[in-house]
Enzyme design. Structure first.
Site, PDB file in Angstrom:
ATOM      1  N   TRP A 185      44.709  36.320  32.179  1.00 35.76           N
ATOM      2  CA  TRP A 185      43.610  36.885  31.376  1.00 35.76           C
ATOM      3  C   TRP A 185      44.186  37.552  30.130  1.00 35.76           C
ATOM      4  CZ3 TRP A 185      42.637  42.020  29.909  1.00 35.76           C
ATOM      5  CH2 TRP A 185      41.483  42.167  29.128  1.00 35.76           C
ATOM      6  N   GLU A 226      41.099  33.151  33.250  1.00 41.13           N
ATOM      7  CA  GLU A 226      39.914  34.007  33.418  1.00 41.13           C
ATOM      8  C   GLU A 226      39.204  34.233  32.079  1.00 41.13           C
ATOM      9  OE1 GLU A 226      40.879  37.839  35.023  1.00 41.13           O
ATOM     10  OE2 GLU A 226      38.801  38.514  35.060  1.00 41.13           O
ATOM     11  N   LYS A 228      35.925  35.589  29.550  1.00 38.06           N
ATOM     12  CA  LYS A 228      35.162  36.826  29.370  1.00 38.06           C
ATOM     13  C   LYS A 228      34.178  36.605  28.229  1.00 38.06           C
ATOM     14  CE  LYS A 228      36.026  41.742  29.381  1.00 38.06           C
ATOM     15  NZ  LYS A 228      36.972  42.765  29.758  1.00 38.06           N
ATOM     16  N   ASP A 260      35.089  36.101  36.805  1.00 41.18           N
ATOM     17  CA  ASP A 260      34.943  37.522  37.125  1.00 41.18           C
ATOM     18  C   ASP A 260      33.456  37.840  37.025  1.00 41.18           C
ATOM     19  OD1 ASP A 260      34.655  40.384  36.618  1.00 41.18           O
ATOM     20  OD2 ASP A 260      36.821  40.462  36.358  1.00 41.18           O
ATOM     21  N   HIS A 263      32.066  39.303  33.807  1.00 44.51           N
ATOM     22  CA  HIS A 263      32.428  38.721  32.511  1.00 44.51           C
ATOM     23  C   HIS A 263      31.388  37.775  31.933  1.00 44.51           C
ATOM     24  CE1 HIS A 263      37.039  39.568  32.842  1.00 44.51           C
ATOM     25  NE2 HIS A 263      36.287  40.631  33.033  1.00 44.51           N
ATOM     26  N   HIS A 287      37.017  36.893  40.723  1.00 50.63           N
ATOM     27  CA  HIS A 287      37.196  38.341  40.686  1.00 50.63           C
ATOM     28  C   HIS A 287      35.836  38.942  41.021  1.00 50.63           C
ATOM     29  CE1 HIS A 287      41.065  38.981  38.127  1.00 50.63           C
ATOM     30  NE2 HIS A 287      41.288  38.448  39.305  1.00 50.63           N
ATOM     31  N   ASP A 295      30.787  45.048  31.474  1.00 54.32           N
ATOM     32  CA  ASP A 295      31.945  44.826  32.349  1.00 54.32           C
ATOM     33  C   ASP A 295      32.560  46.166  32.745  1.00 54.32           C
ATOM     34  OD1 ASP A 295      34.096  43.494  33.621  1.00 54.32           O
ATOM     35  OD2 ASP A 295      35.315  43.667  31.818  1.00 54.32           O
ATOM     36  N   ASP A 297      33.400  47.367  35.652  1.00 55.60           N
ATOM     37  CA  ASP A 297      34.355  47.349  36.765  1.00 55.60           C
ATOM     38  C   ASP A 297      34.068  48.417  37.814  1.00 55.60           C
ATOM     39  OD1 ASP A 297      36.391  45.182  36.165  1.00 55.60           O
ATOM     40  OD2 ASP A 297      36.408  46.261  34.275  1.00 55.60           O
ATOM     41  N   ASP A 327      38.257  42.837  41.759  1.00 54.99           N
ATOM     42  CA  ASP A 327      38.723  43.426  40.493  1.00 54.99           C
ATOM     43  C   ASP A 327      37.757  44.532  40.066  1.00 54.99           C
ATOM     44  OD1 ASP A 327      39.817  44.031  38.061  1.00 54.99           O
ATOM     45  OD2 ASP A 327      39.164  42.206  37.043  1.00 54.99           O
TER      46      ASP A 327
HETATM   47  C1  LIG Z   1      43.478  44.002  35.242  1.00 49.38           C
HETATM   48  C2  LIG Z   1      42.880  42.627  35.239  1.00 49.38           C
HETATM   49  O1  LIG Z   1      43.745  41.681  34.788  1.00 49.38           O
HETATM   50  C3  LIG Z   1      41.654  42.613  34.404  1.00 49.38           C
HETATM   51  O2  LIG Z   1      40.706  43.426  35.073  1.00 49.38           O
HETATM   52  C4  LIG Z   1      41.037  41.254  34.170  1.00 49.38           C
HETATM   53  O3  LIG Z   1      41.013  40.505  35.325  1.00 49.38           O
HETATM   54  C5  LIG Z   1      39.683  41.523  33.656  1.00 49.38           C
HETATM   55  O4  LIG Z   1      38.751  41.350  34.382  1.00 49.38           O
HETATM   56  C6  LIG Z   1      39.521  42.035  32.294  1.00 49.38           C
HETATM   57  O5  LIG Z   1      38.242  42.415  32.031  1.00 49.38           O
HETATM   58 MN   LIG Z   2      38.921  40.238  36.233  1.00 54.84          MN
END
Ligand SMILES: C[C@H](O)[C@H](O)[C@@H](O)C(=O)CO
Ligand SMILES: [Mn+2]
Length: 408
Positions: A185, A226, A228, A260, A263, A287, A295, A297, A327
């Site tokens: 990523w 990955e 986004k 993810d 994303h 993810h 996003d 998280d 993630d």
């Molecule tokens: C830390 C990871 O590589 C990161 O979260 C990535 O996977 C991501 O989702 C970035 O938004």
């Molecule tokens: Mn991710």
């Protein structure tokens, strides 16, 4: 017979009455790996540099006490979290969690040696390892560009990092006897309206071609890419978009796509996309995360999207082709608990999916009985899945809901 076993027997009979074999579901649940990310424990700090600042358009917001201050503390916290997660587990590492053993080496020079302790750790816990190159939080990524950089020295540095990481992934796979997914990523992108969106993508394509040029046995390492939709500072344009990587993986056949859950556009479901990849024989990396409006998280909940993700995987019998990983990084709550809560929820969602009478639901749908389809699907939500979950935890020597009482 313990109370948990008695409860399980009752649940087992109820599920059997709708044609679901709970013993079989638990067997599948136990052996399906979930790759738990290592970075919730320390807000993605890693061991490369104690003063490292997180960059790349991602942020761990919050100020909960207890962030580990040494490698020893980090490992103790990680062990505590893993002790709370039942079932086959992999640990997803990032390249910044290396041990340089006092050597002065940069990310374009790292190799298996810097991760040998992780292999020992994985062997001692009987878990697998996945890997992530760290294309951010480094002076060479300060421009906001890595694999799409027009500065050849910057691009070459990151290409070499990607190559090093694949070899580390291969090493993990060989040592542990289970494939390592090395997930790439990058945070490259533009804050504002972008005129030329093609050139960065052509550069990225070439960078990936170079990174993936060395053939590596897929029994040991599989690369994923990955996408986004946007990030902080890349609100208007991200070269590594979903369409870009989907086309790359389909035409080059040297990697798989990683989705993810955070994303995509807020109303987009990644679960709805899986079957389009399976239809073309593609594997996927996931993810599992929780976007709150963006996003963000957040820690994975047992919410509709997480349940839908697992349902889709189970319905197509794709547990060996869709690789499940987590993630999230929330610094506003206890980090050990956060790691455990999200991973347990991902696995609970998987159990819920395994406890559905999938074939019967499909049959009802084929018969065109759409009312019964909805009625049945909704009634299933009242089945006693929690009793099966508690049994699973007991079988795995992991606390069930009682772990809450020990939470400080
Ligand atoms: C830390 C990871 O590589 C990161 O979260 C990535 O996977 C991501 O989702 C970035 O938004
Ligand atoms: Mn991710």
């Amino acid at each position: 017979m313990s109370q948990t076993e008695k409860n399980y027997q009752a649940a087992r009979e109820l599920y059997a009455s709708i044609g679901v074999d709970t013993d079989k579901a638990l067997e599948t649940l136990k052996k399906t790996p979930i790759s738990v990310h290592c970075w919730q424990i320390d807000d993605l700090q890693g061991f490369e540099n104690p003063d490292a600042v997180l960059t790349g358009g991602i942020a761990a917001t919050g100020n909960a006490p207890g962030k580990p201050e040494s490698r020893e503390e980090y490992m103790a916290n990680l062990n505590q979290a893993l002790d709370l997660i039942p079932g086959a587990t992999k640990l997803a590492l990032h390249a910044i969690y290396l041990d340089k053993h006092g050597k002065d080496i940069d990310r374009d020079e790292i190799g298996p040696e810097e991760f040998s302790e992780w292999v020992d750790f994985a062997k001692s816990r009987n878990i697998g390892l996945d890997f992530n190159p760290t294309y951010f939080s480094h002076p060479m990524s300060d421009s906001g560009y890595t694999l799409t950089s027009r500065d050849e020295s910057v691009r070459e540095f990151w290409i070499n990092h990607g190559k090093c990481c694949r070899r580390i992934g291969e090493y993990f796979g060989k040592e542990l006897g289970q494939v390592c997914i090395t997930n790439h990523w990058i945070g490259d992108g533009n804050k504002d309206y972008t005129i030329d969106k093609l050139t960065p993508r052509l550069i990225l394509k070439d960078s990936l071609d170079q990174i993936f040029a060395e053939p590596i046995d897929p029994r040991y390492n599989i690369d994923s890419v990955e996408s986004k939709v946007f990030g902080l500072g890349s609100e208007s344009y991200v070269p590594g978009s979903h369409e870009f990587y989907t086309n790359y993986a389909l035409t080059k056949k040297n990697c798989i796509v990683c989705m993810d859950a955070g994303h995509f556009h807020p109303t987009e479901s990644i679960a709805a996309k899986f079957s389009s990849y399976l239809a073309f024989g593609q594997e996927l990396m996931l993810h599992v995360s929780r976007p709150v409006r963006w996003d963000s998280d957040h820690v994975v909940m047992l919410d509709d999207e997480t349940k839908a993700i697992m349902e889709e995987i189970v319905r197509y019998d794709a547990l060996d082709r869709i690789h499940i990983g987590t993630d999230y990084f929330d610094a506003s709550i206890n980090r050990i608990a956060a790691t455990a809560i999200g991973a347990r929820n991902a696995r609970k969602a998987l159990l819920l999916a395994l406890l559905q009478p999938t074939e019967e639901l499909i049959q009802i749908e084929r018969e065109g009985n759409l009312t019964k389809r909805l009625a049945y699907y909704e009634e299933l939500k009242a089945m006693p899945f929690g009793l099966v979950w508690e049994m699973f935890c007991e079988m795995e020597n992991v606390p069930g809901r009682t772990w809450i009482s020990e939470l400080k």
